[in-house]
Design an enzyme around this catalytic site. Structure first.
Site, PDB file in Angstrom:
ATOM      1  N   HIS A  10       7.514   7.118  17.267  1.00  0.00           N
ATOM      2  CA  HIS A  10       6.826   7.227  16.486  1.00  0.00           C
ATOM      3  C   HIS A  10       5.470   5.819  16.603  1.00  0.00           C
ATOM      4  O   HIS A  10       5.541   4.827  16.804  1.00  0.00           O
ATOM      5  CB  HIS A  10       6.941   6.822  14.791  1.00  0.00           C
TER       6      HIS A  10
ATOM      7  N   GLY B  23       0.713  -1.338   0.038  1.00  0.00           N
ATOM      8  CA  GLY B  23       0.418  -0.360  -0.209  1.00  0.00           C
ATOM      9  C   GLY B  23       1.303   1.797  -0.075  1.00  0.00           C
ATOM     10  O   GLY B  23       0.324   2.382  -0.931  1.00  0.00           O
TER      11      GLY B  23
ATOM     12  N   ASP C 271       4.235  12.464  11.488  1.00  0.00           N
ATOM     13  CA  ASP C 271       4.090  12.762  12.338  1.00  0.00           C
ATOM     14  C   ASP C 271       4.237  14.566  12.780  1.00  0.00           C
ATOM     15  O   ASP C 271       2.835  15.019  12.876  1.00  0.00           O
ATOM     16  CB  ASP C 271       4.217  12.345  14.184  1.00  0.00           C
TER      17      ASP C 271
ATOM     18  N   ASN D 217       7.367  -8.335  11.538  1.00  0.00           N
ATOM     19  CA  ASN D 217       8.171  -6.820  11.306  1.00  0.00           C
ATOM     20  C   ASN D 217      10.024  -7.260  11.438  1.00  0.00           C
ATOM     21  O   ASN D 217      10.519  -6.600  10.796  1.00  0.00           O
ATOM     22  CB  ASN D 217       7.240  -5.944  11.209  1.00  0.00           C
TER      23      ASN D 217
END
Ligand code: NAD
Ligand code: LMR
Length: 329
Positions: free
Chosen positions: A177, A12, A150, A94
């Protein structure tokens, strides 16, 4: 001219980011890598009449080829959140993806600047650093966790409550984050903001949990991709501009504070002492982190508290990232 690789380019973020990078006339080569679907994405993008040549590489056996002579490596590979998950829930999958990809970067383009988008960024950046150290090629100035989104959100969300505010307002966002590790320093905005205490608290909360808004709205179909692609493309544009000009170009990023020990001193004195990584405003340059941009003035009581809370949470993430690499080596 600059050679850029995107690892996870069929996802994406990867697709939209690759499209935006194809529009950057300073890029000469775009190497698009994924384990699925990349031939179609790359062939499609390659028809756009801008300077760069687009190459695609599919599957692990082609990863080394993708990384030859690359100046900047962008990593959006990895799974995104679903409603009810935190970014930390993405750690197990991940972390192993980041390990595999950063090992390949170390072996094939050890001098490249590396920008990690994959979550949880608070863990994946320390993991990448440990892997590069283990391979003997670590340069703290070369590694970035991408936190641009952010700052993008901060500027846009201010505009939502102050319709006359220019969306290019500069708001430093420090920490990390995710959730309360994201610390917007509204009192350092340029131009200055005129906000009441309640507005400040609501704005800080919205910036900290902006990612949740998107996850909820996508209801199971993933997290931010389009705004993230915009943010990462802006980061790359700034990075390349800093190669090409003498202007002071600043973007926020989660970096190893060892990249600029002198600049790090200020942020450590605000409550981040003992931390190896922190998101800070970074002055970019050919070497990556040229220096940390110092804050001019004193943070508010709320901001100082926010930095302390972020630092405590980040310490846990950084330690977990480091021990993951130690345990799996
Ligand atoms: P996605 O599922 O749409 O795309 C991920 C892509 O990674 C897929 O194409 C997949 O094939 C690829 N991939 C998986 N394993 C791989 C491997 N070993 N090598 C190469 N490619 C591999 O996900 P997305 O929405 O694009 O999000 C990607 C990551 O970015 C997520 O972890 C998400 O949380 C994170 N993210 C970060 C920020 C940020 O501000 N830093 C913002 C949004 C999303
Ligand atoms: C974001 O801030 O949008 C990303 O980190 C994706 C997420 O999981 O929220």
């Amino acid at each position: 001219m600059v050679s850029v690789a995107v690892l996870g380019a069929a996802g994406g973020i990867g697709q939209s980011l690759s499209l935006l990078l194809k529009l950057n006339q300073s890029i000469s080569r775009l190497a698009l890598y994924d384990i699925v679907a990349i031939p179609g994405v790359a062939t499609d993008i390659s028809h756009i009449n801008t300077n760069s040549t687009v190459e695609y590489y599919i599957g692990q056996a082609r990863l080394s080829a993708a990384l030859q002579d690359v100046d900047i490596v962008l990593i959006p590979a990895g799974i995104p959140r679903k409603p009810g998950m935190t970014r930390d829930d993405l750690f197990n999958i991940n972390a192993s993806i980041i390990r595999e990809l950063v090992e390949a970067v170390a072996d094939n383009c050890p001098s490249a600047l590396i920008a990690i988008i994959s979550n949880p960024v608070n863990f994946t950046v320390p993991i990448a650093a440990e892997i590069l150290k283990a391979r003997g090629v670590y340069n703290p100035q070369h590694l970035f966790g991408v936190t641009t989104l952010d700052a993008v959100r901060a500027a846009r969300f201010v505009r939502d409550i102050r319709p006359n505010m220019d969306t290019s307002v500069y708001i430093p966002v420090v920490g990390g984050h995710s959730g309360n590790t994201i610390v917007p320093l509204l009192s350092f905005a340029e131009p200055q903001l005129d906000l009441g205490q309640e507005e400040i608290e609501e704005l800080v909360h919205r910036i900290q949990y902006g990612g949740d808004e998107v996850v909820k709205a996508k209801s199971g179909a993933g997290s931010a991709t389009l705004s993230m692609a915009y943010a990462a493309a802006r980061f790359v544009k700034s990075l390349i501009q800093s190669f090409e000009t003498d202007l002071v170009i600043v973007e926020p990023a989660l970096v190893d504070l060892a990249a600029d020990p002198q600049g790090a001193r200020q942020i450590k004195s605000l409550g981040a002492d003992g931390l190896a990584f922190f998101a800070v405003p970074v002055v970019l340059g050919k070497m990556g982190v040229k220096r940390i941009e110092l804050l001019r003035g004193e943070p508010s009581v709320l901001e100082r508290k926010g930095i302390e809370i972020a630092a405590a949470a980040l310490k846990i993430s950084i330690d977990k990232g480091i021990s993951y690499v130690a345990k799996t080596s």
